[in-house]
Design a protein around this motif. Structure first.
Motif, PDB file in Angstrom:
ATOM      1  N   SER A 118       1.357  -1.698  -0.047  1.00  0.00           N
ATOM      2  CA  SER A 118       0.370   0.251  -0.645  1.00  0.00           C
ATOM      3  C   SER A 118       0.553   1.039   0.285  1.00  0.00           C
ATOM      4  O   SER A 118       1.787   1.400   0.528  1.00  0.00           O
ATOM      5  N   GLN A 119       0.586   2.308  -0.817  1.00  0.00           N
ATOM      6  CA  GLN A 119       1.538   3.908  -0.942  1.00  0.00           C
ATOM      7  C   GLN A 119       0.453   4.132  -0.311  1.00  0.00           C
ATOM      8  O   GLN A 119       0.415   5.887   0.033  1.00  0.00           O
ATOM      9  N   THR A 120      -0.209   4.379   0.544  1.00  0.00           N
ATOM     10  CA  THR A 120      -1.196   5.143   1.669  1.00  0.00           C
ATOM     11  C   THR A 120      -0.169   5.581   3.122  1.00  0.00           C
ATOM     12  O   THR A 120      -0.853   3.590   3.646  1.00  0.00           O
ATOM     13  N   ALA A 121      -0.216   5.381   3.781  1.00  0.00           N
ATOM     14  CA  ALA A 121      -0.282   5.732   5.435  1.00  0.00           C
ATOM     15  C   ALA A 121      -0.886   5.936   6.601  1.00  0.00           C
ATOM     16  O   ALA A 121      -2.387   6.137   5.647  1.00  0.00           O
ATOM     17  N   THR A 122      -1.292   4.853   7.028  1.00  0.00           N
ATOM     18  CA  THR A 122      -2.815   4.359   7.697  1.00  0.00           C
ATOM     19  C   THR A 122      -2.186   5.612   9.272  1.00  0.00           C
ATOM     20  O   THR A 122      -1.263   5.940   9.464  1.00  0.00           O
ATOM     21  N   THR A 123      -3.566   5.467   9.735  1.00  0.00           N
ATOM     22  CA  THR A 123      -2.970   6.470  11.099  1.00  0.00           C
ATOM     23  C   THR A 123      -1.942   5.786  11.775  1.00  0.00           C
ATOM     24  O   THR A 123      -1.357   6.308  12.986  1.00  0.00           O
ATOM     25  N   GLU A 124      -2.321   4.680  11.994  1.00  0.00           N
ATOM     26  CA  GLU A 124      -1.361   3.625  13.017  1.00  0.00           C
ATOM     27  C   GLU A 124       0.434   3.785  12.522  1.00  0.00           C
ATOM     28  O   GLU A 124       1.306   4.099  13.205  1.00  0.00           O
ATOM     29  N   ASP A 125       0.707   4.053  10.519  1.00  0.00           N
ATOM     30  CA  ASP A 125       1.767   4.346   9.670  1.00  0.00           C
ATOM     31  C   ASP A 125       2.585   5.435  10.828  1.00  0.00           C
ATOM     32  O   ASP A 125       3.680   5.849  11.182  1.00  0.00           O
ATOM     33  N   ASN A 126       0.990   7.161  10.925  1.00  0.00           N
ATOM     34  CA  ASN A 126       1.896   7.916  11.751  1.00  0.00           C
ATOM     35  C   ASN A 126       2.013   8.270  12.299  1.00  0.00           C
ATOM     36  O   ASN A 126       2.565   8.979  13.023  1.00  0.00           O
ATOM     37  N   GLU A 127       1.330   7.582  13.230  1.00  0.00           N
ATOM     38  CA  GLU A 127       1.438   7.735  15.167  1.00  0.00           C
ATOM     39  C   GLU A 127       3.121   6.564  15.543  1.00  0.00           C
ATOM     40  O   GLU A 127       3.700   7.394  16.267  1.00  0.00           O
ATOM     41  N   ALA A 128       3.287   5.682  14.628  1.00  0.00           N
ATOM     42  CA  ALA A 128       4.327   4.951  14.657  1.00  0.00           C
ATOM     43  C   ALA A 128       5.682   5.903  14.136  1.00  0.00           C
ATOM     44  O   ALA A 128       6.432   5.720  15.087  1.00  0.00           O
ATOM     45  N   VAL A 129       5.312   7.263  13.411  1.00  0.00           N
ATOM     46  CA  VAL A 129       6.626   7.400  12.881  1.00  0.00           C
ATOM     47  C   VAL A 129       6.600   8.079  14.022  1.00  0.00           C
ATOM     48  O   VAL A 129       7.805   8.991  14.024  1.00  0.00           O
ATOM     49  N   VAL A 130       5.556   9.582  14.270  1.00  0.00           N
ATOM     50  CA  VAL A 130       5.959  10.502  15.115  1.00  0.00           C
ATOM     51  C   VAL A 130       6.698   9.545  16.454  1.00  0.00           C
ATOM     52  O   VAL A 130       7.819  10.376  17.097  1.00  0.00           O
ATOM     53  N   ARG A 131       6.158   8.896  17.164  1.00  0.00           N
ATOM     54  CA  ARG A 131       7.363   8.503  17.943  1.00  0.00           C
ATOM     55  C   ARG A 131       8.105   7.844  17.879  1.00  0.00           C
ATOM     56  O   ARG A 131       8.926   8.039  18.204  1.00  0.00           O
ATOM     57  N   ALA A 132       8.382   7.147  16.548  1.00  0.00           N
ATOM     58  CA  ALA A 132      10.191   6.781  16.369  1.00  0.00           C
ATOM     59  C   ALA A 132      11.038   8.025  16.328  1.00  0.00           C
ATOM     60  O   ALA A 132      11.928   8.120  16.719  1.00  0.00           O
ATOM     61  N   VAL A 133      10.585   8.908  15.388  1.00  0.00           N
ATOM     62  CA  VAL A 133      11.079  10.395  15.458  1.00  0.00           C
ATOM     63  C   VAL A 133      11.539  11.362  16.961  1.00  0.00           C
ATOM     64  O   VAL A 133      12.639  11.622  17.194  1.00  0.00           O
ATOM     65  N   ASN A 134      10.575  10.862  17.952  1.00  0.00           N
ATOM     66  CA  ASN A 134      10.839  11.828  19.091  1.00  0.00           C
ATOM     67  C   ASN A 134      11.140  10.611  19.677  1.00  0.00           C
ATOM     68  O   ASN A 134      12.547  11.045  20.367  1.00  0.00           O
ATOM     69  N   GLU A 135      11.339   9.312  19.549  1.00  0.00           N
ATOM     70  CA  GLU A 135      12.471   8.514  19.753  1.00  0.00           C
ATOM     71  C   GLU A 135      13.769   8.887  19.384  1.00  0.00           C
ATOM     72  O   GLU A 135      15.270   8.985  20.551  1.00  0.00           O
ATOM     73  N   ALA A 136      13.969   9.008  18.616  1.00  0.00           N
ATOM     74  CA  ALA A 136      15.500   8.895  17.713  1.00  0.00           C
ATOM     75  C   ALA A 136      15.606  10.244  18.122  1.00  0.00           C
ATOM     76  O   ALA A 136      17.469  11.126  18.568  1.00  0.00           O
ATOM     77  N   ILE A 137      15.365  11.644  18.672  1.00  0.00           N
ATOM     78  CA  ILE A 137      16.030  12.300  18.865  1.00  0.00           C
ATOM     79  C   ILE A 137      15.687  12.417  20.896  1.00  0.00           C
ATOM     80  O   ILE A 137      16.754  12.941  20.892  1.00  0.00           O
ATOM     81  N   ASP A 138      14.743  11.780  21.404  1.00  0.00           N
ATOM     82  CA  ASP A 138      15.673  12.050  22.662  1.00  0.00           C
ATOM     83  C   ASP A 138      17.310  10.870  22.228  1.00  0.00           C
ATOM     84  O   ASP A 138      17.470  11.519  23.452  1.00  0.00           O
ATOM     85  N   ALA A 139      16.928   9.951  21.799  1.00  0.00           N
ATOM     86  CA  ALA A 139      18.645   9.491  21.965  1.00  0.00           C
ATOM     87  C   ALA A 139      19.626  10.733  21.432  1.00  0.00           C
ATOM     88  O   ALA A 139      20.823  10.016  22.203  1.00  0.00           O
ATOM     89  N   LEU A 140      19.395  11.367  20.802  1.00  0.00           N
ATOM     90  CA  LEU A 140      20.451  12.138  20.040  1.00  0.00           C
ATOM     91  C   LEU A 140      20.625  13.312  21.337  1.00  0.00           C
ATOM     92  O   LEU A 140      21.685  13.907  21.627  1.00  0.00           O
ATOM     93  N   LEU A 141      19.355  13.946  22.146  1.00  0.00           N
ATOM     94  CA  LEU A 141      20.572  15.192  23.177  1.00  0.00           C
ATOM     95  C   LEU A 141      20.113  14.087  24.378  1.00  0.00           C
ATOM     96  O   LEU A 141      21.117  15.004  25.097  1.00  0.00           O
ATOM     97  N   GLN A 142      20.416  12.759  24.469  1.00  0.00           N
ATOM     98  CA  GLN A 142      20.886  11.926  25.563  1.00  0.00           C
ATOM     99  C   GLN A 142      22.460  12.100  24.921  1.00  0.00           C
ATOM    100  O   GLN A 142      23.503  11.939  26.122  1.00  0.00           O
ATOM    101  N   TYR A 143      22.816  11.329  23.902  1.00  0.00           N
ATOM    102  CA  TYR A 143      24.458  12.152  23.441  1.00  0.00           C
ATOM    103  C   TYR A 143      25.370  12.808  23.303  1.00  0.00           C
ATOM    104  O   TYR A 143      25.607  12.971  23.683  1.00  0.00           O
ATOM    105  N   ARG A 144      24.115  14.645  22.968  1.00  0.00           N
ATOM    106  CA  ARG A 144      24.483  15.373  23.392  1.00  0.00           C
ATOM    107  C   ARG A 144      24.877  15.314  24.599  1.00  0.00           C
ATOM    108  O   ARG A 144      25.542  16.626  24.820  1.00  0.00           O
ATOM    109  N   THR A 145      24.445  15.316  25.574  1.00  0.00           N
ATOM    110  CA  THR A 145      24.257  15.389  27.428  1.00  0.00           C
ATOM    111  C   THR A 145      25.398  15.034  27.905  1.00  0.00           C
ATOM    112  O   THR A 145      25.861  15.941  28.986  1.00  0.00           O
ATOM    113  N   ALA A 146      25.760  13.506  27.447  1.00  0.00           N
ATOM    114  CA  ALA A 146      27.137  12.984  28.108  1.00  0.00           C
ATOM    115  C   ALA A 146      27.871  13.721  27.109  1.00  0.00           C
ATOM    116  O   ALA A 146      28.949  14.270  28.223  1.00  0.00           O
TER     117      ALA A 146
END
Length: 287
Positions: A118-146
């Protein structure tokens, strides 16, 4: 500002991978790569990253891997046909030969390969992407803090080294004044049949020595060292200020060098400059 963060979120039939890395930059320079499936979501994702990541050249890449064994890639025949026709027309118009290897050429063009999923993103896809982006940002900020904790220790050591070097200068100041006085008197004594007013000479000598006085430079440099450490202890977002303070420190150290007129003092100034250059290089890593 350097750092790296990665997140992986798995759904029933796909895996979403987000990688974010950042390098030094005076402001936020953001680039985001998203698959065609998430093209409509790109602006929202950019806004999420912009709100949470301060400064730096930031590259965010989002990938979607299919976990469905039946999913496969297919050639986009209409697109390949259109590309070939255009190349044939160009070759005919310009009088140049057509490519000898059509396959390798056509496969380089976008949208030549397509997935039958399917070439159409579902609501589940969109929510998962937002969650993944925020988790990646969390990891980036932790790296920066260290990295920030390591930088704080680094700056403390460099500032203390400059402070210790500065404390060594007074031991050479009396010797330096006597050396300057003796040199001037010796040079005058070598001039034949020259009479001079000794009182005026003393006056001029005092004026000359006062011009080489470095007390103000020592005081200002001490103030800059203290201000640097005070600023370092404040909340994040002080990188530019630390850069400005290090520039002011450099001015005082340079003036010390130009006024020193003494070999040992000049050696101390050179060592100060070496410590300061290391500070300036790493200040670029501070938000």
């Amino acid at each position: 500002m350097t750092g790296f963060g990665k997140s992986v979120v798995e759904l029933k039939n796909k895996k979403i991978i987000v990688e974010i890395k950042s390098l030094n930059s005076k402001q936020l320079d953001l680039s985001v790569r998203v698959p065609a499936l998430l093209r409509e979501k790109e602006m929202e994702l950019r806004n999420i990253i912009s709100r949470r990541v301060e400064r730096g050249k930031v590259e965010a890449s989002i990938f979607i891997e299919s976990l469905n064994a039946e999913a496969s890639m297919q050639f986009n025949i209409p697109a390949m046909k259109a590309y070939k026709e255009q190349i044939d027309n160009v070759a005919s118009e310009l009088g140049i030969p057509t490519p000898p290897d059509w396959y390798s050429l056509l496969l380089r063009f976008p949208e030549v390969l397509k997935s039958d999923s399917s070439q159409t993103a579902t609501t589940e896809d969109n929510e998962a992407v937002v969650r993944a982006v925020n988790e990646a940002i969390d990891a980036l900020l932790q790296y920066r803090t260290a990295e920030g904790a390591k930088l704080e220790d680094f700056f403390s050591i460099r500032i203390e080294n400059i402070r210790n070097l500065l404390a060594r200068i007074p031991r050479y100041e009396t010797e330096r004044v006597e050396h300057i006085r003796s040199r001037i008197v010796d040079n005058l004594s070598q001039l034949p049949q020259v009479e001079y007013d000794r009182a005026r000479l003393e006056q001029e000598m005092i004026f000359y020595i006062e011009k080489l006085d470095v007390n103000e430079e020592k005081q200002r440099l001490t103030q800059h060292l203290n201000y640097f450490m005070e600023t370092l202890g404040l909340d994040h977002g002080q990188g530019k200020k630390l850069g400005f303070i290090s520039q002011e420190m450099g001015r005082e150290i340079n003036t010390l060098g130009s006024k020193s007129n003494h070999a040992e003092m000049q050696k101390i100034v050179v060592r100060m400059k070496d410590e300061l250059e290391q500070i300036k290089e790493q200040v670029l890593n501070v938000l």
